[in-house]
Design a protein around this motif. Structure first.
Motif, PDB file in Angstrom:
ATOM      1  N   THR A 117     -13.695   5.375  -0.160  1.00 27.12           N
ATOM      2  CA  THR A 117     -14.959   6.090  -0.295  1.00 27.12           C
ATOM      3  C   THR A 117     -14.766   7.507   0.248  1.00 27.12           C
ATOM      4  OG1 THR A 117     -16.256   4.064  -0.023  1.00 27.12           O
ATOM      5  CG2 THR A 117     -17.396   6.151   0.351  1.00 27.12           C
ATOM      6  N   PHE A 118     -14.955   8.499  -0.600  1.00 32.10           N
ATOM      7  CA  PHE A 118     -14.774   9.888  -0.192  1.00 32.10           C
ATOM      8  C   PHE A 118     -16.104  10.508   0.231  1.00 32.10           C
ATOM      9  CE2 PHE A 118     -11.191   9.089  -3.062  1.00 32.10           C
ATOM     10  CZ  PHE A 118     -10.135   9.602  -2.330  1.00 32.10           C
ATOM     11  N   PRO A 119     -16.124  11.437   1.189  1.00 32.47           N
ATOM     12  CA  PRO A 119     -14.984  11.880   1.995  1.00 32.47           C
ATOM     13  C   PRO A 119     -14.441  10.725   2.859  1.00 32.47           C
ATOM     14  CG  PRO A 119     -16.844  13.384   2.242  1.00 32.47           C
ATOM     15  CD  PRO A 119     -17.367  12.172   1.561  1.00 32.47           C
ATOM     16  N   PHE A 120     -13.125  10.658   2.952  1.00 32.00           N
ATOM     17  CA  PHE A 120     -12.461   9.584   3.673  1.00 32.00           C
ATOM     18  C   PHE A 120     -11.965  10.115   5.015  1.00 32.00           C
ATOM     19  CE2 PHE A 120      -8.416   6.912   4.085  1.00 32.00           C
ATOM     20  CZ  PHE A 120      -9.086   5.859   4.685  1.00 32.00           C
ATOM     21  N   LYS A 121     -12.473   9.505   6.094  1.00 37.74           N
ATOM     22  CA  LYS A 121     -12.089   9.912   7.448  1.00 37.74           C
ATOM     23  C   LYS A 121     -11.177   8.834   8.019  1.00 37.74           C
ATOM     24  CE  LYS A 121     -15.241  11.893  10.022  1.00 37.74           C
ATOM     25  NZ  LYS A 121     -16.490  12.198  10.792  1.00 37.74           N
ATOM     26  N   ARG A 122      -9.917   9.167   8.195  1.00 37.26           N
ATOM     27  CA  ARG A 122      -8.978   8.170   8.699  1.00 37.26           C
ATOM     28  C   ARG A 122      -8.313   8.663   9.978  1.00 37.26           C
ATOM     29  NH1 ARG A 122      -4.765  10.884   9.560  1.00 37.26           N
ATOM     30  NH2 ARG A 122      -2.705  10.509   8.740  1.00 37.26           N
ATOM     31  N   TYR A 123      -7.943   7.685  10.834  1.00 35.32           N
ATOM     32  CA  TYR A 123      -7.055   8.020  11.948  1.00 35.32           C
ATOM     33  C   TYR A 123      -5.852   7.112  11.896  1.00 35.32           C
ATOM     34  CZ  TYR A 123      -8.575   4.067  14.989  1.00 35.32           C
ATOM     35  OH  TYR A 123      -8.821   2.832  15.538  1.00 35.32           O
ATOM     36  N   GLN A 124      -4.758   7.594  12.466  1.00 33.91           N
ATOM     37  CA  GLN A 124      -3.481   6.886  12.414  1.00 33.91           C
ATOM     38  C   GLN A 124      -2.718   7.174  13.696  1.00 33.91           C
ATOM     39  OE1 GLN A 124      -1.644   7.669   8.668  1.00 33.91           O
ATOM     40  NE2 GLN A 124       0.137   6.389   9.024  1.00 33.91           N
ATOM     41  N   ILE A 125      -2.275   6.132  14.385  1.00 30.93           N
ATOM     42  CA  ILE A 125      -1.511   6.281  15.624  1.00 30.93           C
ATOM     43  C   ILE A 125      -0.206   5.514  15.454  1.00 30.93           C
ATOM     44  CG2 ILE A 125      -1.483   5.870  18.109  1.00 30.93           C
ATOM     45  CD1 ILE A 125      -4.535   6.015  18.093  1.00 30.93           C
ATOM     46  N   GLN A 126       0.870   6.235  15.143  1.00 25.92           N
ATOM     47  CA  GLN A 126       2.165   5.601  14.876  1.00 25.92           C
ATOM     48  C   GLN A 126       3.307   6.563  15.233  1.00 25.92           C
ATOM     49  OE1 GLN A 126       1.070   4.207  10.604  1.00 25.92           O
ATOM     50  NE2 GLN A 126       2.483   2.640  11.356  1.00 25.92           N
ATOM     51  N   PRO A 127       4.528   6.024  15.396  1.00 29.21           N
ATOM     52  CA  PRO A 127       5.658   6.893  15.715  1.00 29.21           C
ATOM     53  C   PRO A 127       6.190   7.640  14.493  1.00 29.21           C
ATOM     54  CG  PRO A 127       6.389   4.616  15.582  1.00 29.21           C
ATOM     55  CD  PRO A 127       4.899   4.603  15.427  1.00 29.21           C
ATOM     56  N   VAL A 128       6.794   8.795  14.751  1.00 35.98           N
ATOM     57  CA  VAL A 128       7.477   9.576  13.717  1.00 35.98           C
ATOM     58  C   VAL A 128       8.853   9.950  14.266  1.00 35.98           C
ATOM     59  CG1 VAL A 128       5.330  10.480  12.757  1.00 35.98           C
ATOM     60  CG2 VAL A 128       6.527  11.788  14.516  1.00 35.98           C
ATOM     61  N   TRP A 129       9.728  10.420  13.386  1.00 32.86           N
ATOM     62  CA  TRP A 129      11.111  10.714  13.784  1.00 32.86           C
ATOM     63  C   TRP A 129      11.549  12.072  13.238  1.00 32.86           C
ATOM     64  CZ3 TRP A 129       9.119   6.103  12.274  1.00 32.86           C
ATOM     65  CH2 TRP A 129       9.264   5.030  13.152  1.00 32.86           C
ATOM     66  N   VAL A 150     -10.348  13.754   3.987  1.00 30.33           N
ATOM     67  CA  VAL A 150     -10.022  14.227   2.643  1.00 30.33           C
ATOM     68  C   VAL A 150     -11.238  14.044   1.746  1.00 30.33           C
ATOM     69  CG1 VAL A 150      -7.527  13.832   2.745  1.00 30.33           C
ATOM     70  CG2 VAL A 150      -9.031  11.985   2.016  1.00 30.33           C
ATOM     71  N   GLY A 151     -11.373  14.984   0.802  1.00 34.81           N
ATOM     72  CA  GLY A 151     -12.479  14.899  -0.142  1.00 34.81           C
ATOM     73  C   GLY A 151     -13.655  15.768   0.225  1.00 34.81           C
ATOM     74  N   SER A 152     -13.454  16.746   1.123  1.00 36.93           N
ATOM     75  CA  SER A 152     -14.523  17.662   1.507  1.00 36.93           C
ATOM     76  C   SER A 152     -13.930  19.029   1.827  1.00 36.93           C
ATOM     77  CB  SER A 152     -15.277  17.141   2.729  1.00 36.93           C
ATOM     78  OG  SER A 152     -16.174  18.124   3.216  1.00 36.93           O
ATOM     79  N   VAL A 335      -8.221  17.676  -4.319  1.00 41.08           N
ATOM     80  CA  VAL A 335      -8.765  16.901  -3.204  1.00 41.08           C
ATOM     81  C   VAL A 335      -8.345  17.593  -1.912  1.00 41.08           C
ATOM     82  CG1 VAL A 335      -8.827  14.681  -2.008  1.00 41.08           C
ATOM     83  CG2 VAL A 335      -8.685  14.745  -4.502  1.00 41.08           C
ATOM     84  N   SER A 336      -9.283  18.326  -1.323  1.00 37.99           N
ATOM     85  CA  SER A 336      -8.973  19.077  -0.110  1.00 37.99           C
ATOM     86  C   SER A 336      -8.988  18.169   1.102  1.00 37.99           C
ATOM     87  CB  SER A 336      -9.982  20.209   0.075  1.00 37.99           C
ATOM     88  OG  SER A 336      -9.641  21.004   1.193  1.00 37.99           O
ATOM     89  N   GLY A 337      -8.149  18.474   2.046  1.00 39.29           N
ATOM     90  CA  GLY A 337      -8.102  17.704   3.286  1.00 39.29           C
ATOM     91  C   GLY A 337      -7.927  18.609   4.480  1.00 39.29           C
ATOM     92  N   VAL A 338      -8.297  18.116   5.644  1.00 45.52           N
ATOM     93  CA  VAL A 338      -8.086  18.847   6.892  1.00 45.52           C
ATOM     94  C   VAL A 338      -7.886  17.824   7.996  1.00 45.52           C
ATOM     95  CG1 VAL A 338     -10.582  19.011   7.330  1.00 45.52           C
ATOM     96  CG2 VAL A 338      -9.022  20.607   8.469  1.00 45.52           C
ATOM     97  N   GLY A 339      -6.986  18.119   8.929  1.00 40.95           N
ATOM     98  CA  GLY A 339      -6.723  17.143   9.980  1.00 40.95           C
ATOM     99  C   GLY A 339      -6.050  17.760  11.189  1.00 40.95           C
ATOM    100  N   ILE A 340      -6.051  16.990  12.269  1.00 46.85           N
ATOM    101  CA  ILE A 340      -5.397  17.421  13.504  1.00 46.85           C
ATOM    102  C   ILE A 340      -4.551  16.286  14.053  1.00 46.85           C
ATOM    103  CG2 ILE A 340      -7.175  19.100  14.116  1.00 46.85           C
ATOM    104  CD1 ILE A 340      -8.272  17.019  16.122  1.00 46.85           C
ATOM    105  N   SER A 341      -3.651  16.639  14.947  1.00 49.85           N
ATOM    106  CA  SER A 341      -2.770  15.657  15.567  1.00 49.85           C
ATOM    107  C   SER A 341      -2.728  15.892  17.071  1.00 49.85           C
ATOM    108  CB  SER A 341      -1.361  15.772  14.984  1.00 49.85           C
ATOM    109  OG  SER A 341      -0.491  14.817  15.578  1.00 49.85           O
ATOM    110  N   PHE A 342      -2.642  14.790  17.827  1.00 49.47           N
ATOM    111  CA  PHE A 342      -2.450  14.842  19.267  1.00 49.47           C
ATOM    112  C   PHE A 342      -1.007  14.441  19.573  1.00 49.47           C
ATOM    113  CE2 PHE A 342      -6.959  14.275  18.728  1.00 49.47           C
ATOM    114  CZ  PHE A 342      -7.556  14.960  19.781  1.00 49.47           C
ATOM    115  N   GLY A 343      -0.292  15.251  20.336  1.00 47.42           N
ATOM    116  CA  GLY A 343       1.084  14.932  20.714  1.00 47.42           C
ATOM    117  C   GLY A 343       1.109  14.072  21.963  1.00 47.42           C
TER     118      GLY A 343
END
Length: 454
Positions: A117-129, A150-152, A335-343
């Motif tokens: 369902t757009f706008p879609f607000k998701r969060y994700q907490i996982q490792p990256v390399w 995404v979607g706004s 489909v525009s998106g915007v997001g932030i990340s916490f280190g």
């Protein structure tokens, strides 16, 4: 064989895990309070999903996974002699560890667009390399905590992300963080007015290194990338921008006359700055930084970077921005998106340095049953089951004590783990309980112990 782990990776003790979980939980609660939903994606993706999305420097830091089985035995001299190194790489490695969470998220949105369902607000907490050079605050395996919409195209999303940063860092006690903000449209406009639009990527990648290599290092890289000395001279005021956010916006507006895109970027940024100033922040400061570029190619609008409180030497502890068509590379246009990340890992180091983990306790039993008599063990296990059914953390020391020294070892175990209630004996439904904080020893029933602990 001497044990060891790869460079840029770490083991975490129980205490460290508890502290990290404290940060995770604080961020997660804030994400959900702002209306974001959790998703997860695989730790590795097809190479074609990741390659070419982060710029030349980012591509070099992607960990590639060799095809499994005896594939390498089939690699002949003709393949190794192939001059197209990218082609060779794809033949022997079709997968790679994810570099960040944003590109996999864009792939996820396209694949699952009919379920979202757009706008879609998701969060994700996982490792990256990342195959980076390890140093303080920079690891090859680390966690990202991302929130995206995404979607706004609404600028209220940009405002909300400033508030989200402020909320999380205030809850963690990290007061005095600086949320730096800029807009890629402004950088594009600057490149346009100095006649270097064809060098936009080189211009932004070099500018993004200002805090690491200084003005001279940035100028040197720009010259090496073919940006003229005359063009660089025109952007010299950027290196010394000062004043309030409103002063900087006025200066940018004057500098970017003649660039429609640049002026649009100023207007967008003014909306965000004015809104945040009107709403107010709890503990963070919003700062317009015209040299903030962030090297990732997919950003198209607002860009963020968060600096630790003054006095703490650490790179950025958060960052992000708007990407207008990242899903387009996977077939879903406009489909525009915007997001932030916490280190997480850098946030952890900053909190350690500022001694902000005092309230974080290691998980431990509330009740410990000592194991002095074998014939009481079954009754103790039954009592423990009842305690756990009442959500009381409890355990029995596993080994039966056959000597005074072994009994002392069990008491020491209780002391070292700072367990409040210790049960020494269980007989005919009666428990002998010692409160390790007060030293008081009492006799009670199981129900009375449950009431006492609860």
């Amino acid at each position: 064989m001497k044990p060891g782990i790869p460079k840029g990776t770490r083991d975490f003790s129980s205490t460290e895990v508890a502290k990290r979980n404290y940060i995770f939980n604080t961020i997660k609660q804030s994400f959900e309070n702002f209306g974001f939903q959790p998703i997860e994606t695989p730790s590795f993706e097809n190479s074609s999903t990741l390659m070419g999305k982060y710029g030349e420097e980012g591509d070099r830091l992607i960990f590639k996974i060799l095809n499994s089985g005896d594939y390498l035995k089939k690699v002949d001299e003709n393949l190794l002699a192939d001059k197209d190194s990218q082609k060779v790489t794809l033949k022997i490695s079709e997968k790679a560890l994810r570099y960040d969470l944003t590109v996999p998220f864009a792939r996820y949105v396209v694949q699952h667009q009919n379920e979202i369902t757009f706008p879609f607000k998701r969060y994700q907490i996982q490792p990256v390399w990342r195959a980076d050079r390890p140093q303080k605050g920079r690891f090859r395996e680390f966690y990202q905590c991302d929130a995206d919409v995404v979607g706004s195209t609404s600028l209220w999303q940009e405002v909300e992300f400033v508030q989200l940063y402020d909320t999380v860092f205030s809850k963690l006690g990290l007061k005095g963080t600086t949320i730096k903000i800029n807009n890629r449209k402004i950088l594009s406009g600057i490149a346009e007015v100095i006649g270097a639009s064809d060098k936009l990527i080189d211009f932004t990648v070099a500018l993004d290194k200002l805090d690491k290599v200084g003005k001279d290092g940035v100028v040197k890289e720009m010259l090496e990338k073919g940006i003229s000395a005359e063009a660089i001279e025109k952007v010299d005021p950027l290196f010394n921008f000062s004043g309030s956010n409103q002063d900087k916006l006025a200066s940018l507006e004057a500098m970017l006359q003649g660039s429609e895109e640049g002026l649009q970027g100023v207007a967008d940024l003014r909306t965000v700055v004015d809104s945040v100033e009107s709403i107010g922040l709890d503990s963070a400061t919003l700062e317009l930084d015209v040299t903030l570029a962030r090297g990732l190619n997919y950003y198209t609008g607002a860009i963020y970077e968060v600096g630790a409180p003054k006095g703490v030497k650490m790179g950025s502890i958060g960052g992000g921005g708007r990407y207008d068509d990242l899903t387009g590379i996977f077939g879903l246009k406009d489909v525009s998106g915007v997001g932030i990340s916490f280190g997480l890992d850098r946030i952890y180091l900053v909190m350690e340095e500022l001694e902000l983990f005092e309230a974080v306790e290691l998980p431990k039993p509330e009740v410990l049953f000592l194991n002095f008599e074998e014939n009481e063990s079954l009754d103790k296990i039954k009592a423990i089951k009842a305690l756990r059914q009442n959500n009381i953390k409890s355990e029995m020391y596993p080994d039966v004590a056959s000597s005074n020294n072994q009994q002392k070892k069990q008491w020491k175990y209780a002391t070292n783990r700072e367990i409040e209630f210790v049960v020494t004996t269980v007989e005919n439904g009666t428990l002998v309980v010692k409160n390790m904080l007060t030293g008081e020893q009492t006799t009670c029933s199981l129900d009375e112990l449950i009431n006492k602990v609860q």
